[in-house]
Each structure stands twice: as C-alpha cells, then as structure tokens.
Scaffold this motif. Sequence first.
Motif, PDB file in Angstrom:
ATOM      1  N   ASP A  95      -1.015   8.336   3.900  1.00  0.00           N
ATOM      2  CA  ASP A  95      -0.592   7.014   4.342  1.00  0.00           C
ATOM      3  C   ASP A  95      -0.726   6.958   5.861  1.00  0.00           C
ATOM      4  N   GLU A  98       3.911   8.120   5.483  1.00  0.00           N
ATOM      5  CA  GLU A  98       3.621   7.205   6.571  1.00  0.00           C
ATOM      6  C   GLU A  98       4.387   7.539   7.849  1.00  0.00           C
ATOM      7  N   ARG A 106       0.832  -1.218   0.000  1.00  0.00           N
ATOM      8  CA  ARG A 106       0.000   0.000   0.000  1.00  0.00           C
ATOM      9  C   ARG A 106       0.857   1.254   0.000  1.00  0.00           C
ATOM     10  N   SER A 107       1.847   1.244   0.875  1.00  0.00           N
ATOM     11  CA  SER A 107       2.693   2.441   0.954  1.00  0.00           C
ATOM     12  C   SER A 107       3.419   2.652  -0.358  1.00  0.00           C
TER      13      SER A 107
HETATM   14 MG   LIG Z   1       2.586   1.350   4.834  1.00  0.00          MG
END
Ligand SMILES: [Mg+2]
Lengths: 523, 334, 334, 315
Positions: free
Chosen positions: A445, A360, A316-317
């Motif tokens: 994120d 993130e 995802r990141s």
């Molecule tokens: Mg991530």
Amino acid sequence: MTLMTEPAEPASTTTAAAAPAAAAAGPFALEARDVSKHFDGVHALRGAQLAVRPGEIHALLGENGAGKSTLIKVVTGVYAPDGGTLVRDGEEVQFTGVRAANRAGVVALYQELSIIPSISVAENVLLGEQMPSRGGIVSWRSMRQRARVHLERLNQRIPLGMLAGELSPVQQTMVSVARALATDAKVLILDEPTASLTDTEIRELFVVLRSLRDEGVAIVYVSHRLEEVFELCDRLTIMRNGSHITTRDVSASTIDEVISTMVGRDPGSLYPDRGTATEQVTISVSDLQGRRVKDVSFSARAGEVLGIGGLAGSGRSELLRILAGAQKQTSGTITVAGTTVSMRAAVPQMLEAGVALVPEERRSQGVVLGATIRDNIALANIPTVSSAGVVSGARISTIVERGMRDLQIKAHSPRQPVGELSGGNQQKVVLAKMLARRPKVLLMDEPTRGIDVGTKAEIYRLIRQLAAGGTTVIAVSSELPELIGMSDRVLIMHEGRVSGEVDAADADEEVLLSYCYGKADVR
Amino acid sequence: MTATPTRNPGIEDTSAGVLAVPRRSLGQRALSGGTVLALVALVLFFFAMRPDVFLTFTNVRNILYQVSILAIIAVAQTVVMVVGDFDLSVAATSSLSGSVAGALLTAGQSVTVAVLAAVAVGLAIGLVNGLLVAYLNLSAFVATLASMTSIVGAAYLVTQGTTLFNFPAGFTQLGQGRLLNIPMPVYLAVLIALVAWAVLRFTTIGRSWYAIGGNVEVARLSGISVRRSRLLAFTVAGLVAGIGGILLAARLGSSSAVQGSDNLMFSVAAVFLGMTVIRSGAANLGGTVIGVAIIGVMSNGLNILGVNSYVQQVVTGIIIIAAVTLSSLKTRSR
Amino acid sequence: MTATPTRNPGIEDTSAGVLAVPRRSLGQRALSGGTVLALVALVLFFFAMRPDVFLTFTNVRNILYQVSILAIIAVAQTVVMVVGDFDLSVAATSSLSGSVAGALLTAGQSVTVAVLAAVAVGLAIGLVNGLLVAYLNLSAFVATLASMTSIVGAAYLVTQGTTLFNFPAGFTQLGQGRLLNIPMPVYLAVLIALVAWAVLRFTTIGRSWYAIGGNVEVARLSGISVRRSRLLAFTVAGLVAGIGGILLAARLGSSSAVQGSDNLMFSVAAVFLGMTVIRSGAANLGGTVIGVAIIGVMSNGLNILGVNSYVQQVVTGIIIIAAVTLSSLKTRSR
Amino acid sequence: GCGGSSGTDAGSGGDGGSGKPFKVIAFTSGNQTPIGAWWVKQVQADAKANGWDLTMIQGDFDFQKMNPQVESAIGQGADAIFDGYTDVASISSIVTAAKDSDIPIFAVDAGTEANDAFALNVTSNQQGIADQTVQEISKQLGGLQGKNVMVIGHDPHPGIRMRASLAEAELKKAGANIAGGSIQKVKSPATGRTEALALVSDYLTANPGGLDAVWVGWDDAALGAAQGVSESGSKAIVTGCDASSEAIAAIQSGTSPLVATVEQPWPSVNKTVEDAILAYQKDGTKPSETFDAVDTTLVTKDNAASITPSDKLGS
Ligand SMILES: [Mg+2]
Ligand SMILES: Nc1ncnc2c1ncn2[C@@H]1O[C@H](COP(=O)(O)OP(=O)(O)OP(=O)(O)O)[C@@H](O)[C@H]1O
Ligand SMILES: Nc1ncnc2c1ncn2[C@@H]1O[C@H](COP(=O)(O)OP(=O)(O)OP(=O)(O)O)[C@@H](O)[C@H]1O
Ligand SMILES: O[C@@H]1[C@H](O)[C@H](O)CO[C@H]1O
Ligand SMILES: [Mg+2]
C-alpha cells in the motif's frame, strides 16, 4: 538591513512587489549557517546550510536520511544544534523551543505528524498560540470562524466540530496544513505535506502556497515528488549526508540533474523493464464486499505486478487490508493458489496462505519504532523461526542478515532501533519482514510514500525482482506515473468498485484519471 | 478505537515522541544502569551503617524470604505489562487463591485438592480478565480495577472476613520448609522468574507479547493473534498470582481476604523500576527482579536501622523517586 | 522516552489503527450513551425495588452528600487524566491536607490558618508531583505511587497515628452545615465541578490539557508548553484534592492518616466510566460526574436493599464491568 | 540459658549462670494504631527496667514482612517471645518457629480463645464487653423487647468479630430485632467511619424511625454511626468499644447519640503478661493457665471523666 521585502502586515492582502524574480535579490528571511547535529553516533547534519528569502518557495531536497527533517527541527527550535548559527531577518537568533521559533514567525509542518485525534477539527487548526482567547478564555465562536476560513482557503469543507481522529487520512493532513497556514508565519516550512495527498488536494495547496509567496512569506518545501518541485518552487537546496551540496534557481535546473546531485551518482532509469507474467493464477477474488469495497472481482498471476489506483477513500487500502486478513469481508470469496480461504481468515491465516501486506502507514502499522531492526523483522516470522513454540535466535539471525543484505538496509547494526532510521530504510525493514515469509502474493500500500527517488528506484527494482521470481505483487499507489511505471496491469477503483482496468504498457494518465472519477471509458 | 487519545496514562513519553529519538552519549549509557546503581547504592549504604548485620547470611536470606512472594506477583505483573497492559487484580487474586486453599484445608480437604483448586481459581480469574480485556475490549485498567473489587469481595465471602489458619504441615511446608537452609518460597520464586524469563525471551508467545506491547497494530498486521496472546498473558498472570497466593498462605500459615494486598503497589513499582533498566523502556524480567530487590533491600535496611515506621514510609517513596529519577536522566532531552 | 511502547496500558486501542475509523450508526450513537444508560438502569432498578424510598428527597440528598467528597477528588483525577496522566496520590493528599488542618486546629490555630495551610499542602504536593512528572520526566504512575507512599507516611507523622478530633464548629460547619436543607459539601462539589468544567472547556490551559492528552508530540510541536501545562494540571489536582481533604475532615469532624483512602480507586473508576460517555474517549467532567453518580447510586441502593457488604463488593465490580462493556460495545470492531 | 536454638533446655529459663541478658523478641502488627504505638513504647521502657535484651519488630499489619523478621530473630536465639495485639491466626508461621526452637510466646490480646500457641495470652473479656454494652442499651431504652438494633461489626478483627456475634445473640435473646436481619459488616478499618455513617444513613432512609440503637464493635465506626443517627434526626443511641478519647468526649458532651463505650485495661493486662515473663526468666515457671480474659469497664457519662483514653495511654 531587514527592511526591504518585509511584508506590511500579516493580514494584509497587498500584492507586495515580491514577485518571485524580484525576491531573488533580497536579504534572507531565515538562514541556517554551517549547522551540525548528531544523534548518538549518527551525524545527521554537518555543515548544513539553508537560506530562504521572503517571497520565494524554496525546495529542500535530498535522499532519505539526508537530514532535511533534522535541519527543519533545528531551525524551529525542536533540537538544539551542536554547532552553527541561525539568522532571522539578519539577526542571529537561538530558539529555545518551538514556541520561541513560532513567535519569531518561523513555523513548520513536521513530517508524518499531523493531528490530535481526540479534539475537534477547529481546535486542531488553531492549536497552541493561535487559539483565539482573551485573558486565557477561549472564544469558541471565533475559533470556529477562523478555522472555517483557513480550511475554506484549502477548499476543505470539514465539519468543524468533528473529532479530527474521525477524518480520513487525507482530511487529517489537510487539517494540519491548515494549522500551519493559520499561523501567519513569515517563514513557513512544510516537510512532505503532499506525501499522503492526492492530486486534487495538492492543487488546492499549491494555490494557497503561491498566494502566500506573493504576500512575501518565505516558504521551505520538502518533497520527494520532483515534478511538484519543478512546478511550484523558485529555488532549491540539495543536501546529501547532512551536508549542503548546492542551492540554485529551479529554472536553471533539470530533473535529471537534480536527481543525480541528490544521489551523488547516476540513478539510472527510475522504472525497470517490465517482465512477463506466467499463466498461473495465484490469487483470485470474486464479489468481495467490505465496508467501502463493493463487488470487487479480479485475479492476478504469478510474476505479475498489478497496480491499483483511485482517489483517496476509494477503498484501495481497504481492499488490501481485506486480502491480508486485517479487516473483515462481508461477503465474496478469495482464492489463493487454488484454495479458497475462509471468510474468517485473519492475518496469520492469510500469511500462512501466502498473502503478505506492506501497510500504508509505516510508522503506526509497519514498524515498532522503539524495537530493533532485528525484532521488527522477526515479528512477522515467529511461526517460521520457531519449533514447538521455542524461537531460534540463529534462525532469526539468518533471516535478518539476509533481509538486511538483500534490501541494503542502511544501519549500524541489526540492533539499532527502527525509529532511528530514515523513512526509506524503515520501509525496507517492513519489506524485509514480509519477504522473509516468502509470500506468493505481496500486497503493498503506497510502497514509496515519503521515499526519495534513489530508494524508490531500488524498490521498483525489488518489485520486479520478486515478480521475476514468481511472486504476484499488488501495489496501491496515488501517483499515476508510478502506477503506470511499476505495474504490468492497472485496476482503478472508484467508490469501492473497480471502475476500470488497463494494460500498463499502453496506459495514459488521462484515461486513468477519468476512471478515478468514475467515468466510463472515454475513448 | 480511533478517537482514543494516543497518549498513555501510566507510561511516560514526556518529551520524546515519535520524532524526538533521544540522543545517547557514553555517559548517558552508563546511567542507563541507573536503577542498578540505585540498588548498589542502597546495599552499600545499609552495609556501611550496619556492617555486622546487613550482609550476613541470615539477613540476606531474610530479605530473599521477605521478597519471594512479591517477586512471584511481580512476575505476573511483568507479563501483563510486557503486553502493554496492567493487572490491578494480581494481589487480590493471590488473596483469593490463598483464601480458597485455606477454606478447603479448613474444611478438611487434602493439600492436593486445596492447591489445585487455588491454582484453578487464579487461572480462572486470569482468564476472565483476559476475556474482558482482549475480547470485550475493556481497558485493562478498568477491567482489572473492577475485577479486583469483586475478587476481594469474594475473598471476604470465602474467609467470612476472618483469618483462616491451622493448616496441615504438608501445606505450610510449601512456604516454611527449607532446603539447604534456604526457605522453599525463595527457590520457587527463582524458578518461576526463570521460567517466565525463558518464556518471554525464547518462545513464540513471549515474542508475541513483546510485539503487542511495542505496537498492537503492527503486531496484528504482522500476523500475531493479538487477542489470543493478550488473553494468554492475563491468564498466565492470574495463574502465577494464584501460585503466589498459595505460597503466601503456606508461608504465613494463614489466609485472609486482604493478605498481601500491598503486593499490588509494590509489584507495579518493581516493574516500573525495572523498565528503566533497559534501553527500550519495556517491561522486562531482569529489571523487575532488580526492582523487587530494591524494594526488599530498602524495607529490610530501614527496619534494621530501626527507622520509625512512619518515617520509613516517607523515605520509601523518596527512594523510589530517586531511583527512577537517576535512571530517567538518560532519557531526558530537549 | 522514545522507545516506549506506543501502546497504552490503561486505554484500549485494541484492533483499530489510524485507518479504521469507526462508523457510527444511529443505534451505535445511542449506545455511546451506554454509561448513561447504565446509570438510568441502576436508578430504575433501585426505584422499582424500593419506590417508597429511593427517589425521595432525603435519599437523593443522602446520595449527594455521600458522593460529594468523592466527586471533588474525582475532579482532581479528571484534570490529570485529561492530560493523559494518572494521579495515584489524590486520596493520600486529601488525607494529609485533612490531617494538617486537624493538627493545626488541635494546636489551637484558627480555622482560617488551618484551612489555608491545608490548601497549601495540597498545592505543594501537586507541584511536586508535577515537577517530577513534567520536568524530571518520571512516569506519572511511578511518581505518584511513590509520592502517595511518602504522603501517607507524612500523614501518620502529622497525626501521630491517631485520629484527631474536637474541631471548632467554624470548621466542621464546612462539612456538616446546611443551606436550604442541603449540606455544604454538595454545594462545594457542584461549584468545584462547574469551575473545573469551565476551565477545561473555555480556557486556553484547559484546551492545552486536552491537546496534550490527545497527542503530546503534536501539542509540543504546535507550540504548546507541554511541561508547564502538565505541571499546572498536577498542581490543580493537588489543590483540589487538598480541598476535598479539608471537607472530609470537616464532614467527619476528625482526621486520620488513612481517612478517605478508598477515594483513590473510586475516583479512577469514575473517570474511566466517564471516559466511555463521550465519543473521543477522553477524560471529561460530565462523564466523571456520571461515573461518580453510578458509584454513589450503586452503593446507596445496595445498602437500601440491605445487601451484605461482601456481596455488595462483588456486585460493585460486576456493575462497573457491565457499565463499561455496555458502552464499549460501540467501539468494537475487528 | 540462652534460648532453644542452642539446645539448652528452655525450662531453665533463668539467667543464672550464663551472665547473658535475658533475650526477648517482641513484635506487634498494630504499631500504626494508637494502642500498638503505646505498647511498643511501654515494652521498650519496661525492658530497660528489667534489663532485657529486647528486639522489637513492628509490622504495620504486613505479615509478609513481619513474620520472616520475627522468625529470623527466633533463629538467632531468644529466651522468650512477646506478642502485642497480633492475632494467633496471622502468626502461624511464627508459632511453628517458636515451637521448633522451644521458646515460649507470651501475648497481650492475641486471640479470643485459649489455645496451645501461647504460654500465656491475656485479653479482655469479650463476653463482658458484649454484656456491658447490651445491658447499657437495654437500660437506656427501657428494655430490648421489640426494639430495633443494628449491629455493626468488622470480621477481620477477631475481638470485634467475637463481641459482635455475642452482642447479636444477646440482643436477639432479649427480644430485639436485628436491623437488616444480621450483623452489618464494615470492610476496611481505614474507612470504618464513613462506611458506618453510610450504613446507618441509608438504613434510616429506607426505614425511617427504624432504629432504636446501634451497637458498634469499635469506637471509630461507632462515631460514624452516631453521626449518621444525628444527621438523620433519629433518636437512636449508639455504643462503641475501646474508650478512645474522641468517644469519651462524645459521651461527655451529652449531645451525641454515642452513649457508652468500654475501657479495656491494657496497662494492667500488659503488666500481668510482663510479670509472667519475669517469672519465667527467674526460674522457668510458666503460667498454669494459658488464657485469661480480664474484665472491662463500661464507660458512660457518669464515669467518663475518670477514664484514661486508650489512645492517650502513655502520655
Ligand atoms: Mg490508502
Ligand atoms: N532522533 C534521532 N535519533 C537518531 N538518529 C536520527 C534521529 N533523527 C534522525 N536521525 C538520523 O539522522 C539522519 C537524517 O534524518 P532525517 O530524518 O533528517 O532525514 P530526511 O532527509 O528528513 O529523510 P526523509 O526524506 O526520509 O524524511 C538519518 O540518518 C536518521 O537516521
Ligand atoms: N471520509 C471517511 N470517513 C470515515 N472513514 C474513512 C473515510 N475515508 C477513509 N476512511 C477509512 O479509511 C480507511 C482507508 O480508506 P480507503 O481504503 O477507502 O482509502 P484509500 O482508497 O486507500 O485512500 P487513502 O488511503 O489514500 O485515503 C478505510 O478503513 C476507511 O474506512
Ligand atoms: O480489641 C482491641 C481493641 O478493640 C483495640 O482496637 C486495640 O486492639 C484490639 O485488639
Ligand atoms: Mg524527513
């Protein structure tokens, strides 16, 4: 007077009489009385209290900036308090440093500080006094053995000789948890250990914490995830503005009550109402490939909040980083507002195209800790506050003032270093920085990692406001309720691919979870 | 590089890391001017010792003249250190530039040609350093240590190991001419420092440099072209060092491969002294100027007092430590 | 210092942050031995050019003899760089130690007294550096730059600016004696390197140094006595540099204030070369030894080929860059 | 007269009417070398004896620091300037300032050739040094024809540079082979000894028995070369220059490959120059010749005991 529930031996596996209820009456393993601490004008603690018993898991709660981490640092000797007393097993103590606290059996896993990247996993687990040695000579063999034991206890199978810096963020956190567990602490303090963990690891951690509790260890547990608190903890202490508000049994509390005590007002509903997306596609992605990301295709519309879920390491990141130009794609196309962007586009070009990322890792990727709020916000806006290469101070002031006002950033002044702000306010600085670019697509994120409920609600509202204004928000989250609550639509990733897509309005956690594990539609 | 140690050889972050933001009291704020205090203390001390000489126009002009070229090299170093790097080749670059100018003049080229070629040499070296660091990802320390070695070798080749001299007046005037009884290099140093200050403070590239120096990853994710900016920082440093080298050659009327080699250490010391002047601890031009002034005052003052040159050297080190300690007190914390 | 930029002048961390863990393919693993390859390439090259000479016993012994003292100084530098600091005073310390030994011998003291005093001088300097850095929180760069200045001044005072000589055979044997036809300094360098390697690898203090070098803050919060450990690292470095200085004086049969001053740059270069040898990019003894070997082979090989010494200097810089680039390729990423 | 800056004709250098002491600015860049240190002390003592108002400026080879100091002293007026061991090439800006103020510069060992910068520059005769050393090598080797001789020089020092190239030419002319094809260059005086040591060792390894002699431009490096020769077990001989005490001791020992060095008569050179300054002080006369290169003494085992080492000059 310190006798009663003192566990027999650190290594003992006796199931002491210390069931949670029995512990409720005993003396305290650690007490902080009327602690105050200030930093250069900020009163981080005034009249803070904490009293934990052996054999209990004690939640320490409070909004961002309430003073939880500061209190933890005071009781572990990192900071000398300005006032107040510490009592360990009935005796007043003063810790001259972390070492002294550790020797007295008081050990903490500090917030957002985990591992030493350049040394091995095994050493990270047994850092400091734990390192097995005789006469100053280290025994690598027993180090590996012991590190393995501690990691296995958390169900982690990590090659012990690997450099900790090569682990995934989740694994890094687990290594640092293992280090805290390795200390044979009598008082174990965990400051947001689960902030970057996913469900599986959280389960493993809870099992261990419960068994430590049963051995008579006093555990202090800090988290913004209240569900966890209610599942795990026996008692809780709530702080607000550096002061002690209340301490009580968890069983005698409700989530709503805890939230309103923390916030000091009624937080209202956590998630705002969903909006209606337009038909206008702002970003579309087809067959995107990266290191981990494979064949990802999707599109999102103006006014839509698209949530992205998945297990740790599912890519995802990386997907967000590729969309933001922070990492290279190997193939595929990205189209923003009808224009296909170049494969080589990096962050500046993507920002120009209208795609902005709130990353993130706030402290290492989001803000320059030593720089002021003003300078941090200016960072992403250099092209828009300058003409002919010359920066306009006035224009910076405008965006900084607007950002601080709109996001209600709490600080003495725009000239305050961001490192001095609480986590939630740091996150708002990152947002302010990116929003000043007026992105068409905002990528976030883990937007609420380590952020208290009050601020979380503010962030969800903000996301909605942006969407209502026509922005597309794409947000990655590891918390399923959040994913469902804040999004219009949810994509789940598994091993780099999109494994499922659901309308958030009628999503259910079980279904999402099965997509997370790569299972086909269970219905 | 993930597994790279996050600690920082060269820049202290001793006791306060990510978490331990130092407390700052009023008293400590005053001390944050510790480096400035050290300068004032030095000036007062030397003035008290030799009131008849130290603050005379001639002597002050002397100090300015003596530090003007160091100041220029220190500007170059500041730019690179703002970005969070080092340039160990600045002094060597200035020697090579001066040597190239000298060799061309000796070969009968015009002053214009010689100056332009020397400037181009500085620029080219800066560009190469920048490419090595920003695009080949070499550590600035290694890259510029190595380039320094090569550059000194090249300067030996250019000068054939000798000291070149006998330059036309049109050239030496750049270094020895006066305006209102103040030597040209002083004006040029002030000019270059002002321009650099303005660039650092008011331009997009200056802001980018500071951002990168603060945290590269944050800067990159904020849309700053990290590579291009670092390349540019080194290029500017090379260019400025080159100009410094030309002025040094003009000022001395000679050029040699090792001329001004101590400008490296002194420029780094000046920037470090200057970093203690401001709260954020970042390299900054105002601070660098103060650092240069400390070095200049110290060496001139000790000379004026007639201190034995070996003892001078011992004292110099002690004064630098004292100055930095004075101002680092502010950041001490448990 | 909180507000210190988290970036790292001196160590690149260009494009990859916490998340971008480099993947390592087989090919890349092989390259992570790039520095070793560079050494092998150099050896093969010189061997190809002069097969009759380069790998003969005499010449290999020659190389070992020539680098033995540099190797000792580089050990000192490695220890400090493991902790994430620098020691710019190592070479100066070795000169002063050698000078003190020389001065005492000249004054008729016994070899034992002279050696012990010189060792004590190294130790004391290391202690002072350590106190400045670990307890006064000075940046290692500034502190050791300043102490270097003072130490050189002190060495001039001790030698009165001359070269001291005429040492008793009991002393010069330390540097010139042979065992099994191999000069003593070679054994001593090997011994010191082995001890340092063992200390770094197998002792709690060694592991603390690595932890601190990896991340001071985590180390501190894990209960490591950061200050004491850093103090110790500098002290050890001073001690080892002092021993190096004694051996240099014994090897040359003379001591002067500037003797061996090039060991500073070469020791730093060797450690940096060595840092590229291992995955974590941290300073390490094996790597340093390889770095020293590269430097030694290069200079001996170029001498044997009869390359002009100015050209040699140019080439040296280029080879260092090539070696580091070769091994840094592995960590390149966008 | 009180110096050019006041507009007085410097030609009337005599201190006749004014009653002010004769003002001398002396400077040296080499005060960290033993000879430089000796010179500073000697000049200070002589100035006292002569009643000069002396300003002594010392520069540690840092011209960026020294030159402005000298120039600013010149700006404040002086009658004469006294340069010790600082090459004309490095003091162009001082020469200009002195010319502008019309103050003559008297110099000890400040360049190897005549030039118009100085009223007088006395140095040692580089040709003589080269002749003496090369002849000694020839004598000890029984002729130079076909002999292999390494020449080690150091370009930044004009004296050494000149004598090295003169020696090289002479050696070639006498039929010797120059080892390595040309002059070997030491880069830094600080590391001269180790550089020369490595040069010789490595050369002898690559060319075993390949040296009959090593000619070195100054003693510190010559001692390194000698060490390289003995460690390699070669029979080559070495010569140096400067007559340092260490070199003299080596020559006297009879076990070192170092067989000869050259004494340069600095005390008498200095005296000559100071006398010229005194003459100028008296009536403004300047020396008729602006350059003199004085003869030197070859130091071998035979006369070594009678030579005052150059680093023990004042003591
Ligand atoms: Mg991530
Ligand atoms: N080193 C410091 N210097 C200055 N102010 C600080 C420092 N550390 C904390 N503060 C301030 O003290 C207050 C308490 O912060 P603390 O980190 O203890 O909060 P917290 O409850 O742990 O918050 P979070 O949930 O965000 O982690 C905040 O206002 C913060 O800005
Ligand atoms: N096991 C691993 N080994 C090496 N690198 C990893 C590993 N796990 C993750 N990474 C790296 O970390 C970064 C983040 O990974 P990814 O995008 O897959 O994470 P995610 O799905 O956001 O999960 P989380 O951030 O919660 O770990 C990527 O750049 C990836 O290369
Ligand atoms: O030529 C001389 C000698 O060789 C000595 O080194 C001192 O100064 C130089 O100028
Ligand atoms: Mg906290």
